[in-house]
Design an enzyme around this catalytic site. Structure first.
Site, PDB file in Angstrom:
ATOM      1  CB  SER A 101     -82.473 -43.918  99.194  1.00  0.00           C
ATOM      2  OG  SER A 101     -82.403 -42.639  99.770  1.00  0.00           O
ATOM      3  CE  LYS A 102     -81.741 -44.596 107.197  1.00  0.00           C
ATOM      4  NZ  LYS A 102     -82.856 -43.720 107.592  1.00  0.00           N
ATOM      5  N   GLY A 103     -78.111 -44.621 103.243  1.00  0.00           N
ATOM      6  CA  GLY A 103     -76.675 -44.804 103.120  1.00  0.00           C
ATOM      7  C   GLY A 103     -76.100 -45.192 104.460  1.00  0.00           C
TER       8      GLY A 103
END
Length: 1016
Positions: free
Chosen positions: A559-561
């Site tokens: 995941s990444k933001g």
């Protein structure tokens, strides 16, 4: 009436009087709440002014008195228009003719000017307070004309820097406020300030003024957290037929702003209860109870976006606040996701051989970005929305029908909100009806495409905090199946869109249980911002996808933001981060537990837990996020963020070199396989001694450093940079701009980014230091054998510039490349480099040490109860490190190095057997492990308790099992998480041992061996 806050959240304590059963807040003093100042010498000053005018002789004596008291007549309609302003360093005065209940869009916009210039202080030294009053009656000329005066004063605090937690008014107040405020006003402000310092967003309270139709609205919030909020509040209460008699904005030196607004109906017509639609047609307004109730409901929504893109429609009354805010949010969605490439793009994709020739895919990617930019610009979409207001209103109604919790309308004394009224009285169109309405309203196919993208937004929002009364930014959990597979071939599992005043952001994950860092993207100028905005989602998608491949050894998927700061708010990363995190937490806290989480419409219907970590520009913010999740009552607060300080149980990657230990295993593996003596190898590194990865790469390595590139510039010495000096910089975390250049040899040089026309020892002249820095890695200086990117922007080497690294003999200028920095080299460029003879290991393999450390940090936080966690995983404030913490860190380092060694050996072996490029094998290996992990999670193997326990005993750190015991771990850690550990460990060990494409019975043989080992 007491305030009812939500843990750590802004509270609402404003309910109209007839809804309040008892204990209603009533101000019995109908005055302003301030002691009136005595204007000594008022008459004398008037006489002095008239004498001065008379002395100059410009105005006849018989007119002086009248002209002194009346400022001006203007316009053909003979309305009395007064517009005066005076601004000094320490005060300002503005006077304007004002019609009650109307936002004067054609006027001088004094409130906006005051907002921009005075009410968003950068420090206590630049803070100003405001008092503004409306004249009591109409003028002689116009029945509706009144005069509003604004008085701005520079604050003079008792204490300028008391600390954010200080709430004593005798210390944090402006001296003039403290002198003028009544004791009752001080007590109200004291209570509000005490709440603000504990929260992220605004505190909103409402008071009746006894014996009058007035209501006193008081809002406290952190200074600078909502630029433009004060002036936008005027638009809000004007929309609902109210006006203000007086307003105050007080600043406090602990960083809190408190606004106090006295509201009353704008006209006598407002005494009759009417709907909002009647308001538009009959120019009549609902009674003040209804209006104030709506204002209080929307004050938090306005706080999220005080100045949205379609604010002017709200100020004019064409759109409600909800509609304009919805339009702004959907506008951002449409700008990013409008499928505007057309059938030609798909046809071209089919024609090109993208599977066997990745360079084709990269060229197509660049073409895609250009098509997106040039086909539908942001300005075009905005203009189209401005021209289709009625369509927007209908689209909003569908959105409200889905997400507004209409059960709020039940109960004694219910006051209907605007959304509730419209949903009860207006027809809500379904998708087919809306498409027909859009096609009738639009003038061409392009408009249809844009407006139908609003429908896509409506139909893919699974949950949102849009209607919760306690929020600081807007968050939308989206179902990602609207993403075209031609552009995003691997569909994400879930995604969030977050919209705030200072930023916009996304969060993407590829599994239900996933983890990855949150980065903040800054822009040097508007051109850079435009580029960053266009590539924001794609960068987020690619980073998360890379993380998914990188996370092959751990239970969490990738995941990444990514948070993009708006151009006007480049100096507010901490505020953007806190709002981003808080608004996502709004949608993560399970259930609709009173006091913990307001009720929302949840179409997702399952519990979600996100595991996050630090990334670019967020390393110093993760402690706050951890503590904030705890304050908000999140049961998973300990595991929410990794990379936090050791005092909160974190394992700092930089302090223990977690990411670098994985990268180093690949570098050392090359030297081991080729029997190379490390100190003889010439090395180039991007990412300097000031960074996490760069500093630890220096500390852990023993090569001869020839060149280093970092944010400050380039340093090079063909004879080798001084190791002692490099170690000093790495330990002190300083850039190469601090390198002692007296330690350079006669062939050495340093070029900083702000330097121009620098002559190198070779005689070459560097005209621009920034350009030289940005392109240095493409020079391929002699004497450099190994290149280890440890920092730099994505795609620094791509299909267009990779040829710079291939010499006339067709050989790559670098023999060995280990990609420590994420996405530094595109896949097609890696293939070209390998074709030219370089040994290349990509980021998804080399840069996985940090994610392993973070995953094991999460595991410990889940396995311990709170007491055990604090005892064993938290370093005390005086620096005492628990023995278990020390031992656990060593165990984590060992696991990182073992996993890296296993993958390196597998890729080296597979390349030797198949001849496939290593960068392709890296992806094949990641995909094989991830696919097998999913299969194993869904299999019946987990139900074999003995085998399950055997594998968990192998997969979990032995020190953790010895400390807690497997039974307690099984009890405390969620089953889904343990199943993911079980699956990822088995899959990884099988693929590393048997290869990427093993024979048909390989897994059966592997399982027989595993079970046999367990019996022994």
């Amino acid at each position: 009436m007491s305030s009812t806050p939500v843990n750590g959240q802004p509270g609402l304590s404003a309910i109209p009087s007839h809804m309040q059963k008892k204990g209603a807040r009533v101000i019995h003093d109908s005055s302003s709440g301030y002691n009136s100042a005595t204007f000594e010498g008022k008459e004398a000053q008037l006489e002095s002014v008239m004498d001065e005018i008379d002395r100059h002789g410009f105005i006849p004596e018989n007119l002086i008195e009248n002209e002194t008291k009346v400022a001006a007549y203007a316009r053909d309609d003979k309305r009395l228009i007064i517009r005066l302003d005076r601004e000094e360093d320490d005060h300002a005065v503005y006077i304007d003719t004002s019609t009650p209940g109307v936002s004067n869009l054609d006027g001088p916009q004094y409130e906006q000017r005051i907002d921009d210039k005075y009410l968003t202080p950068s420090s206590p030294e630049n803070a100003y307070r405001l008092e503004t009053f409306r004249s009591a009656g109409a003028s002689e000329v116009g029945e509706q004309d009144q005069v509003r005066c604004y008085f701005v004063y520079k604050c003079n605090f008792f204490e300028s820097n008391p600390g954010e937690s200080e709430i004593d008014l005798a210390k944090i107040s402006d001296k003039l406020f403290y002198e003028k405020a009544t004791e009752h006003t001080r007590s109200i402000y004291q209570s509000i300030i005490a709440q603000v310092v504990r929260r992220t967003g605004p505190v909103i309270e409402l008071y009746e003024v006894d014996g009058t139709r007035e209501r006193r609205l008081i809002i406290g919030y952190r200074q600078g957290s909502a630029p433009g909020y004060f002036s936008a509040l005027s638009d809000l209460y004007h929309y609902y037929g109210l006006t203000s008699t007086r307003k105050y904005v007080e600043q406090f030196s602990n960083g809190v702003t408190v606004a106090s607004i006295y509201l009353k109906p704008a006209s006598n017509l407002a005494q009759t209860a009417k709907t909002v639609e009647e308001l538009k047609t009959l120019k009549q307004y609902p009674p003040i109870e209804h209006s104030v109730h709506q204002i209080v409901k929307e004050a938090s929504l306005l706080y999220c976006l005080p100045q949205n893109t379609f604010q002017h429609h709200f100020a004019k009354g064409d759109l409600s606040l909800q509609e304009s805010t919805y339009a702004h949010s959907a506008f951002i969605f449409v700008s990013h996701f409008l499928n505007r490439l057309g059938a030609e793009y798909t046809t071209l994709l089919d024609i090109l051989d993208v599977e066997n020739n990745p360079s084709h895919l990269e060229v197509l990617e660049r073409l895609k970005r250009r098509l997106r930019q040039e086909t539908f610009t942001r300005e075009y979409i905005q203009q189209l929305i401005n021209s289709q207001i009625e369509v927007v209103r209908q689209l909003y109604l569908q959105f409200a029908d889905i997400h507004y919790v209409q059960s709020h309308g039940e109960g004694d004394g219910f006051l209907p909100t605007l959304s509730y009224q419209r949903l009860q009285t207006d027809k809500v169109m379904n998708n087919d009806e809306l498409r027909t309405f859009i096609r009738r309203s639009a003038t061409n196919d392009h408009q249809v495409l844009v407006l139908e993208a609003f429908l896509v937004f409506n139909n893919h929002v699974l949950k949102t905090n849009f209607y919760t009364p306690t929020k600081v930014a807007l968050s939308f959990r989206l179902k990602p199946d609207f993403l075209p597979k031609t552009e995003y071939p691997i569909p994400p599992y879930g995604m969030f869109l977050v919209v705030g005043q200072e930023f916009r952001g996304f969060h993407i994950r590829f599994r239900d249980i996933a983890r990855g860092g949150i980065r903040i993207v800054k822009s040097r100028n508007r051109e850079a911002y435009s580029i960053n905005a266009r590539s924001l989602f794609d960068e987020n998608y690619n980073l998360a996808n890379t993380q998914q491949r990188k996370n092959k050894d751990i239970p969490e998927g990738g995941s990444k933001g990514v948070i993009l700061l708006n151009m006007e708010h480049q100096d507010k990363p901490a505020q953007a981060f806190s709002k981003y995190i808080d608004s996502i937490i709004d949608l993560l806290i399970p259930g609709n537990t009173p006091g913990i989480k307001e009720k929302i419409v949840d179409l997702y219907g399952k519990e979600e837990i996100l595991f996050m970590g630090p990334d670019e520009n967020t390393a110093g913010l993760v402690d706050w996020a951890t503590q904030h999740a705890k304050r908000r009552g999140a049961p998973w607060w300990k595991s929410f963020f990794t990379g936090k300080s050791p005092e909160l149980g974190g394992i700092p990657h930089d302090e223990y070199g977690m990411t670098s230990r994985s990268v180093r295993e690949y570098v050392k593996g090359i030297y081991r396989k080729l029997d190379i003596d490390q100190p003889t190898v010439g090395k180039l590194q991007t990412g300097g001694p000031d960074g996490d990865l760069g500093s630890n790469e220096i500390l852990l390595s023993h090569e001869k450093y020839v060149s280093i590139v970092d944010g400050s510039g380039v340093i090079c010495d063909p004879n080798g940079l001084d190791r002692t000096e490099l170690l000093r910089l790495a330990k002190e975390r300083k850039m190469i701009s601090h390198y002692d250049i007296s330690k350079l040899s006669s062939k050495g040089y340093r070029v900083l980014v702000d330097e121009k026309d620098v002559k190198l020892p070779s005689g070459e002249v560097v005209q621009n230091g920034t350009t030289f820095r940005n392109l240095y890695h493409l020079r391929g200086e002699e004497g450099i054998d190994v290149f280890v990117p440890c920092g730099g922007r994505p795609e620094a080497i791509d299909i267009n510039n990779v040829k710079e690294l291939v010499g006339p003999d067709g050989k790559c200028k670098y023999k060995y490349i280990v990609e420590g920095a994420n996405l530094f080299i595109t896949q097609s460029a890696k293939l070209q480099l390998e074709k030219a003879g370089a040994i290349v290991f990509k980021d998804a393999s080399a840069n996985k040490g940090g994610v392993t450390s973070s995953s094991l940090e999460v595991l410990a936080s889940l396995a311990f109860d709170d007491a055990g966690f604090f005892e064993n995983m938290c370093v005390s404030r005086d620096g005492v490190v628990p023995q278990f913490y020390k031992d656990y860190v060593e165990a984590v380092q060992g696991i990182i190095q073992k996993n890296a060694e296993l993958e390196f050996e597998c890729i080296w072996r597979e390349h030797k057997l198949t001849g496939k490029p290593r960068c392709v094998l890296s992806d094949d290996l990641s995909n094989a492990i991830n696919e097998l992990t999913e299969d194993l999670k869904a299999s019946n193997l987990w139900k074999d308790v003995d085998f399950r326990n055997q594998i968990l005993n192998e997969a979990l750190p032995k020190i953790l099992i010895e400390k807690i015991g497997l039974d307690l771990i099984l009890e405390r850690v969620p089953d889904s998480y343990l199943q993911a550990i079980f699956g990822s460990y088995l899959a990884g060990r099988f693929v590393y041992e048997k290869g990427i494409s093993p024979g048909q019975f390989a897994f059966f043989e592997f399982m027989v061996e595993k079970k046999g080992t367990g019996k022994n």
